[in-house]
Every structure is written in C-alpha cells, then in structure tokens.
Design a protein around this motif. Structure first.
Motif, PDB file in Angstrom:
ATOM      1  N   GLN A  11       0.825  -1.207   0.000  1.00  0.00           N
ATOM      2  CA  GLN A  11       0.000   0.000   0.000  1.00  0.00           C
ATOM      3  C   GLN A  11       0.865   1.264   0.000  1.00  0.00           C
ATOM      4  O   GLN A  11       0.583   2.223  -0.710  1.00  0.00           O
ATOM      5  N   LYS A  12       1.941   1.257   0.807  1.00  0.00           N
ATOM      6  CA  LYS A  12       2.821   2.426   0.865  1.00  0.00           C
ATOM      7  C   LYS A  12       3.507   2.664  -0.476  1.00  0.00           C
ATOM      8  O   LYS A  12       3.618   3.805  -0.931  1.00  0.00           O
ATOM      9  N   MET A  13       3.943   1.583  -1.119  1.00  0.00           N
ATOM     10  CA  MET A  13       4.585   1.718  -2.427  1.00  0.00           C
ATOM     11  C   MET A  13       3.598   2.239  -3.471  1.00  0.00           C
ATOM     12  O   MET A  13       3.944   3.055  -4.326  1.00  0.00           O
ATOM     13  N   THR A  14       2.350   1.755  -3.370  1.00  0.00           N
ATOM     14  CA  THR A  14       1.321   2.220  -4.295  1.00  0.00           C
ATOM     15  C   THR A  14       1.033   3.697  -4.100  1.00  0.00           C
ATOM     16  O   THR A  14       0.875   4.443  -5.067  1.00  0.00           O
ATOM     17  N   ILE A  15       0.972   4.135  -2.839  1.00  0.00           N
ATOM     18  CA  ILE A  15       0.740   5.551  -2.540  1.00  0.00           C
ATOM     19  C   ILE A  15       1.861   6.404  -3.126  1.00  0.00           C
ATOM     20  O   ILE A  15       1.607   7.435  -3.760  1.00  0.00           O
ATOM     21  N   ASP A  16       3.101   5.963  -2.939  1.00  0.00           N
ATOM     22  CA  ASP A  16       4.253   6.721  -3.467  1.00  0.00           C
ATOM     23  C   ASP A  16       4.190   6.819  -4.991  1.00  0.00           C
ATOM     24  O   ASP A  16       4.450   7.881  -5.566  1.00  0.00           O
ATOM     25  N   CYS A  34      -7.741   2.792   1.639  1.00  0.00           N
ATOM     26  CA  CYS A  34      -7.505   3.251   3.012  1.00  0.00           C
ATOM     27  C   CYS A  34      -8.090   4.647   3.153  1.00  0.00           C
ATOM     28  O   CYS A  34      -8.617   5.216   2.190  1.00  0.00           O
ATOM     29  N   SER A  35      -8.006   5.209   4.356  1.00  0.00           N
ATOM     30  CA  SER A  35      -8.547   6.543   4.577  1.00  0.00           C
ATOM     31  C   SER A  35      -7.633   7.606   3.971  1.00  0.00           C
ATOM     32  O   SER A  35      -6.430   7.396   3.792  1.00  0.00           O
ATOM     33  N   GLN A  36      -8.228   8.762   3.698  1.00  0.00           N
ATOM     34  CA  GLN A  36      -7.456   9.856   3.120  1.00  0.00           C
ATOM     35  C   GLN A  36      -6.424  10.379   4.123  1.00  0.00           C
ATOM     36  O   GLN A  36      -5.331  10.801   3.745  1.00  0.00           O
ATOM     37  N   SER A  37      -6.763  10.328   5.413  1.00  0.00           N
ATOM     38  CA  SER A  37      -5.826  10.801   6.439  1.00  0.00           C
ATOM     39  C   SER A  37      -4.584   9.913   6.492  1.00  0.00           C
ATOM     40  O   SER A  37      -3.474  10.396   6.723  1.00  0.00           O
ATOM     41  N   SER A  38      -4.756   8.594   6.267  1.00  0.00           N
ATOM     42  CA  SER A  38      -3.611   7.683   6.256  1.00  0.00           C
ATOM     43  C   SER A  38      -2.681   8.015   5.097  1.00  0.00           C
ATOM     44  O   SER A  38      -1.454   7.995   5.239  1.00  0.00           O
ATOM     45  N   VAL A  39      -3.282   8.332   3.939  1.00  0.00           N
ATOM     46  CA  VAL A  39      -2.481   8.728   2.782  1.00  0.00           C
ATOM     47  C   VAL A  39      -1.711  10.005   3.084  1.00  0.00           C
ATOM     48  O   VAL A  39      -0.514  10.117   2.817  1.00  0.00           O
ATOM     49  N   SER A  40      -2.408  10.978   3.676  1.00  0.00           N
ATOM     50  CA  SER A  40      -1.790  12.270   3.983  1.00  0.00           C
ATOM     51  C   SER A  40      -0.620  12.122   4.958  1.00  0.00           C
ATOM     52  O   SER A  40       0.462  12.686   4.761  1.00  0.00           O
ATOM     53  N   ILE A  43       2.417  10.450   3.243  1.00  0.00           N
ATOM     54  CA  ILE A  43       3.101  11.374   2.335  1.00  0.00           C
ATOM     55  C   ILE A  43       3.911  12.403   3.120  1.00  0.00           C
ATOM     56  O   ILE A  43       5.064  12.698   2.789  1.00  0.00           O
ATOM     57  N   ASN A  44       3.319  12.931   4.192  1.00  0.00           N
ATOM     58  CA  ASN A  44       4.026  13.915   5.025  1.00  0.00           C
ATOM     59  C   ASN A  44       5.233  13.301   5.713  1.00  0.00           C
ATOM     60  O   ASN A  44       6.287  13.932   5.845  1.00  0.00           O
ATOM     61  N   ARG A  45       5.075  12.069   6.158  1.00  0.00           N
ATOM     62  CA  ARG A  45       6.197  11.381   6.833  1.00  0.00           C
ATOM     63  C   ARG A  45       7.356  11.181   5.867  1.00  0.00           C
ATOM     64  O   ARG A  45       8.520  11.389   6.210  1.00  0.00           O
ATOM     65  N   GLU A  46       7.020  10.779   4.630  1.00  0.00           N
ATOM     66  CA  GLU A  46       8.066  10.578   3.626  1.00  0.00           C
ATOM     67  C   GLU A  46       8.739  11.905   3.265  1.00  0.00           C
ATOM     68  O   GLU A  46       9.952  11.969   3.052  1.00  0.00           O
TER      69      GLU A  46
END
Length: 334
Positions: A11-16, A34-40, A43-46
């Motif tokens: 999921q993280k690789m897909t988001i990236d 997943c939720s939009q907050s999880s995506v946000s 992305i911010n952490r990366e």
C-alpha cells in the motif's frame, strides 16, 4: 480504514507511485483502499524523512523469502498452518507476526474464484466456437433464450476454503478452485433473454430426459411466449445428459425450435450464470428455516431482477467471446 502504521508495504509503495503520477490524496485513498488521512500522514512522513519508531524487525530478508515460498507451495493453508511451517524452518516469530509479514508481502486472504476444469479438447472446441460467434452482434444475441439449472442451499454461509493471493493474482491457476458441474441436489431451472427473465421451475427429482422435456413443455414454451411473443428465437442449454439425449433433440425438432450449439463445460460463457450469482448474493442475508421458505425467498428475489440487468448481461456476450479467444479457449474471468 486503518492508521498509517497499519498500511502494508504494498500500500505504501502504491501511494508513493500514485503521488508521483500527480494524483490527489482522495483518488489515492480510493485506489489503495484506506482513509485519506492515512495517505496524507504517509506522504508527510516521507516528505520529512521521518521513519517509523519501534524495535527492529525480528525477521530477516531470508526469513521472508522462506515465508513467501511456504505460502506459494499451498495457498489454501490457514495462518496457523503457515506459521507452524515457518517455525519448523527455524524462524522464531509469533502467529501475528507471521500474518503481518504475509500482509507486507501483499498477500490477502480471499475467497477463491471458481473456474471449470477444462481439458485440451474442450479448450479447442471452446476456441472454435468463440471464433465462429465472434461476429455476432448484440441484436443477434438478443434472440437467444439462455437457460440453466442451479442449486440453492438453505445456508449460504459456507464459502469453502480461502486462498492467499496478491493483487492481480485472482486468475493465477494456483489461486483458483475447480468447479464440479451439477452436484447431486434439488435444482431450479431458469431462463432469460435480453428483455426479462422467465418463470422459475423447482425440480423435485433427478433431471433425466423425460423430466427435462416436461420442464420444456410446461415452463420453457410459456417463457418463450412471454419473452418473444410470436417472434423467432434460438434456445440455449448446455450439454448435460438430459439436454443432449436423442429424445430431447427430437422434441426440439418436433416443436420447430432451433438450438444454439454450445461448448462443453462453459458456464463462464453463459450470462445466466452471472444472473444466478446476483440472485444468490441478494439472498445472502436471508436465513430460511426450511425448503418452503427457501423457495419463497428465491421467488421473491427472482421477481426483483430488472430488464436492465438482463440486457446488460446479454450485451456482454461479444466481450465474453473476445475473452475466450484471447485465452485460447481457457476459462475466462466471467
């Protein structure tokens, strides 16, 4: 919807990847599941270069490769069995860790898709049939009355064993469950055209040629009048023994009804199979206590089928045939 920490590696690789493509967080969340907050948060952490806190993983890359090999050897094992084999291989990890590592690899526990088991000769005949029908239009398919028998059980809860697979592996032969045609049970005979469904027929005994011809006389002919009026039509049924009997063929000749040639063991080419699937999904929450309540539930659900659903399914025939040709006669996703 889980927290950022619950996102799998896939999921993280897909988001990236989707972020690099310029897609919005809302679209990414929908595609990843997943939720939009999880995506946000991810992305911010990366962006800030922050890493997840916590103790170091207790498993090595070699351990993970061993786990993936174990899963792929038999995808129908449950987590407990996989964990036991992984432990025997010398890995010290808990059952929950085993499950997490499998999720990190992209494995999800899913109900396996059912595909008919086809031999080489059947695949060749399916391919020849599809090539012969590839130029048929939706209007020509609208003249076909499709039919089938199907089993309805009082309990719909037992879906059978689940399978471990990654995204995109739904059609992997190792992730499929072979179907067995017509198990011994009471069946329901149904028919449909692109305009509507025909009347239901509950079969009380084993379907032989004589019983089937009674069904045709008392249910198929009225259905044809209901669906086609006085217009010509072509009747479709599979190659079950009662259907292909000489006396049944004679019955059709005597009534002047043309038959659609049909390849053996090909439920995926018949749109009425999908219609029956829709009915069974609608009945999933129903819990009839006896056969009479089950029949009443089937009748009520069958009456809810709309002409639009029938038309959409019959209109899919050109796509089904194209898929069969592309698969060289093998079973398709339908």
């Amino acid at each position: 919807m889980g927290k950022t920490a619950d996102l799998t590696t896939v999921q993280k690789m897909t988001i990236d990847t989707l972020k690099k493509e310029g897609k919005t967080q809302k679209v990414i969340a929908k595609e990843v599941g997943c939720s939009q907050s999880s995506v946000s948060k991810h992305i911010n952490r990366e962006a800030k270069g922050r890493k997840r806190c916590g103790r170091k993983e207790c498993t090595s890359k070699r351990d993970k490769r061993a786990l993936e090999w174990i899963v792929k050897q038999n995808r129908f094992k449950n987590v407990g069995e996989i964990h036991k084999e992984w432990t025997v291989a010398g890995v010290s990890a808990s059952r929950s860790t085993t499950h997490r590592r499998m999720q990190d690899m992209g494995f999800s526990c899913r109900i396996p898709r059912v595909k008919p088991l086809l031999n080489k000769r059947q695949r060749q005949k399916r391919l020849a049939w599809a090539q012969d029908k590839k130029d048929w239009t939706a209007a020509e398919w609208s003249k076909v009355m499709f039919s089938d028998e199907s089993k309805f059980c009082i309990s719909f809860g037992n879906q059978g064993p689940r399978v471990w697979r990654k995204t995109g592996e739904a059609q992997n032969p190792r992730c499929l469950k072979s179907s067995v045609k017509f198990p011994q049970s009471v069946m329901v005979w149904v028919s449909m055209s692109s305009a509507a469904v025909g009347p239901l027929c509950f079969l009380r005994s084993r379907v032989n040629a004589a019983v089937y011809q009674e069904v045709l006389e008392h249910f198929m002919l009225p259905a044809a009048d209901q669906l086609y009026g006085g217009d010509d039509f072509i009747f479709q049924h599979d190659l079950a023994p009662a259907h292909s009997a000489k006396s049944t063929s004679t019955w059709f000749k005597d009534h002047g009804i043309p038959l659609l040639d049909w390849p053996a063991n090909s439920p995926d080419l018949n749109p009425i199979e999908n219609l029956l699937g829709i009915v069974k999904r609608k009945m999933r929450d129903a819990r009839p206590n006896n056969a009479e309540e089950l029949k009443a539930t089937i009748k009520a659900t069958w009456a809810l089928i709309t002409p639009e659903e029938c038309n959409r399914l019959v209109d899919s025939m050109p796509r089904r045939i194209a898929a069969a040709i592309q698969a060289k006669g093998a079973a398709t996703k339908y």
